[in-house]
Design a protein around this motif. Structure first.
Motif, PDB file in Angstrom:
ATOM      1  N   GLU A  56       0.828  -1.203   0.000  1.00 64.48           N
ATOM      2  CA  GLU A  56       0.000   0.000   0.000  1.00 64.48           C
ATOM      3  C   GLU A  56       0.865   1.257   0.000  1.00 64.48           C
ATOM      4  OE1 GLU A  56      -4.179  -0.287   2.089  1.00 64.48           O
ATOM      5  OE2 GLU A  56      -2.627  -1.007   3.457  1.00 64.48           O
ATOM      6  N   HIS A  60       0.845   4.094  -2.844  1.00 65.45           N
ATOM      7  CA  HIS A  60       0.521   5.464  -2.431  1.00 65.45           C
ATOM      8  C   HIS A  60       1.623   6.435  -2.845  1.00 65.45           C
ATOM      9  CE1 HIS A  60       0.056   8.868   0.416  1.00 65.45           C
ATOM     10  NE2 HIS A  60      -1.225   8.553   0.396  1.00 65.45           N
ATOM     11  N   ASP A  65      -2.078  12.544  -6.355  1.00 66.88           N
ATOM     12  CA  ASP A  65      -3.054  12.869  -5.323  1.00 66.88           C
ATOM     13  C   ASP A  65      -4.401  13.186  -5.974  1.00 66.88           C
ATOM     14  OD1 ASP A  65      -4.350  13.507  -3.054  1.00 66.88           O
ATOM     15  OD2 ASP A  65      -3.214  15.341  -2.608  1.00 66.88           O
ATOM     16  N   ARG A  69      -7.189   7.784  -5.652  1.00 64.02           N
ATOM     17  CA  ARG A  69      -5.907   7.264  -5.169  1.00 64.02           C
ATOM     18  C   ARG A  69      -6.086   6.171  -4.111  1.00 64.02           C
ATOM     19  NH1 ARG A  69      -1.371  11.159  -2.307  1.00 64.02           N
ATOM     20  NH2 ARG A  69       0.490   9.889  -2.757  1.00 64.02           N
ATOM     21  N   GLU A  70      -6.994   6.368  -3.159  1.00 66.98           N
ATOM     22  CA  GLU A  70      -7.179   5.395  -2.084  1.00 66.98           C
ATOM     23  C   GLU A  70      -7.712   4.061  -2.596  1.00 66.98           C
ATOM     24  OE1 GLU A  70      -9.470   6.933   1.105  1.00 66.98           O
ATOM     25  OE2 GLU A  70      -8.114   8.604   1.522  1.00 66.98           O
ATOM     26  N   THR A  73      -4.643   2.390  -4.103  1.00 64.89           N
ATOM     27  CA  THR A  73      -3.728   2.037  -3.005  1.00 64.89           C
ATOM     28  C   THR A  73      -4.218   0.808  -2.258  1.00 64.89           C
ATOM     29  OG1 THR A  73      -3.011   4.340  -2.714  1.00 64.89           O
ATOM     30  CG2 THR A  73      -2.707   2.854  -0.849  1.00 64.89           C
ATOM     31  N   VAL A 154      -0.298   6.168   4.942  1.00 66.86           N
ATOM     32  CA  VAL A 154      -1.374   5.181   4.816  1.00 66.86           C
ATOM     33  C   VAL A 154      -1.905   4.791   6.193  1.00 66.86           C
ATOM     34  CG1 VAL A 154      -1.850   2.776   4.187  1.00 66.86           C
ATOM     35  CG2 VAL A 154      -0.624   4.260   2.587  1.00 66.86           C
TER      36      VAL A 154
END
Length: 291
Positions: A56, A60, A65, A69-70, A73, A154
């Motif tokens: 992760e 990341h 950004d 993104r999450e 990730t 993270v």
């Protein structure tokens, strides 16, 4: 039409009982393992599960950004689970159902003590393993400086939750991982996809998993973002309790409840005989030692 419906119901019942038997026998096998085997397997799982955090962090680090993104990730989150589960290492949250089915099928003091023994050894070993992995990341310079900072980034969101919120957030994680353990005996050829899909859902929903969460919590502790009391009592312990409620307290009882009424007297008699045989074996071993 009625006959066809009856056949479908009989098939579902048979499948449920077969799954129950498969998961229960896996639990029985785990409960019979020596303490040393459980301990070292649990440490291996704790160290290996850090791979989720590592992956992760790297994702990341290299992603822009953006709002998505999450989600990308989170694709790194299942990696540690794949290594641990397919590698047959001892993971505490899997045992919330595998160790509970033998207990609820044969609710005796002996069964309870065996279950608590398994949980105590595996959970302790998992925590030691995650602490070793997190310390290696924090102090050992594992990965680049950018990856190290990304792993902290993270992990930081777990600090946004109060202890009770973490506990509540851990209940669905425990439930989903128990579903995973319940599903795998019927999905051997699709194990990779099943593990990946279920654990990715845990990640993107932000649910709290006690073992992966302890990787993040220990990393934040070793890097100075959380003190010891908050790490243990605010982050790790609430996640453990929530996972137990979701896995052992909700899903395991539901899984057992759907076949409880169909369990035959012969099956109950067989389990009593197995329990009697275990007692005789232990007495024989003690006699040999004294002899």
């Amino acid at each position: 039409m009625a006959d066809e419906t009856g056949d479908v119901d009989d098939l579902k019942s048979a499948n449920a009982k077969e799954l129950h038997r498969a998961v229960r026998e896996e639990g029985e096998e785990e409960l019979r393992r020596p303490l040393a085997s459980l301990f070292w397997s649990g440490i291996a799982a704790g160290v290996a599960i850090n791979t989720s955090l590592l992956t992760e962090g790297v994702l990341h680090q290299h992603l822009p950004d953006t709002p998505w993104r999450e989600l990308i990730t989170a694709l790194g989150y299942p990696i540690g689970f794949l290594i641990v589960i397919l590698g047959r290492m001892q993971l505490f949250t899997e045992s919330t159902i595998t160790a509970v089915l033998p207990l609820v099928s044969d609710p005796t003091r002996e069964s309870l003590l065996r279950t608590l023994r398994l949980w105590g050894v595996v959970l302790s070993a998992n925590m030691i393993g995650t602490a070793i992995g997190a310390a290696t990341i924090a102090f050992g310079g594992l990965g680049s400086a950018g990856a190290h900072d990304a792993m902290i980034a993270v992990s930081l969101p777990i600090l946004d939750h109060a202890p009770f919120a973490t506990l509540i957030n851990a209940v669905p994680a425990g439930f989903l991982i128990a579903i995973l353990a319940w599903t795998l005996p019927n999905a051997r050829e699709q194990s990779f996809l099943v593990i990946f899909a279920v654990t990715w859902v845990v990640a993107i929903c932000g649910f709290s998993h006690s073992v992966v969460g302890s990787c993040e919590a220990f990393l934040l502790f070793f890097s100075g973002h959380a003190d010891g009391l908050r790490t243990v009592f605010g982050l790790i312990l609430p996640a453990i309790v929530g996972n137990l409620i979701g896995g052992a307290g909700i899903f395991a009882l539901l899984a057992h409840g759907q076949v409880r009424g169909e369990m035959t007297k012969e099956a109950l008699k067989q389990r009593k005989e197995e329990r009697r045989q275990r007692r005789l074996d232990r007495r024989g071993a003690k006699s040999d030692q004294h002899g």
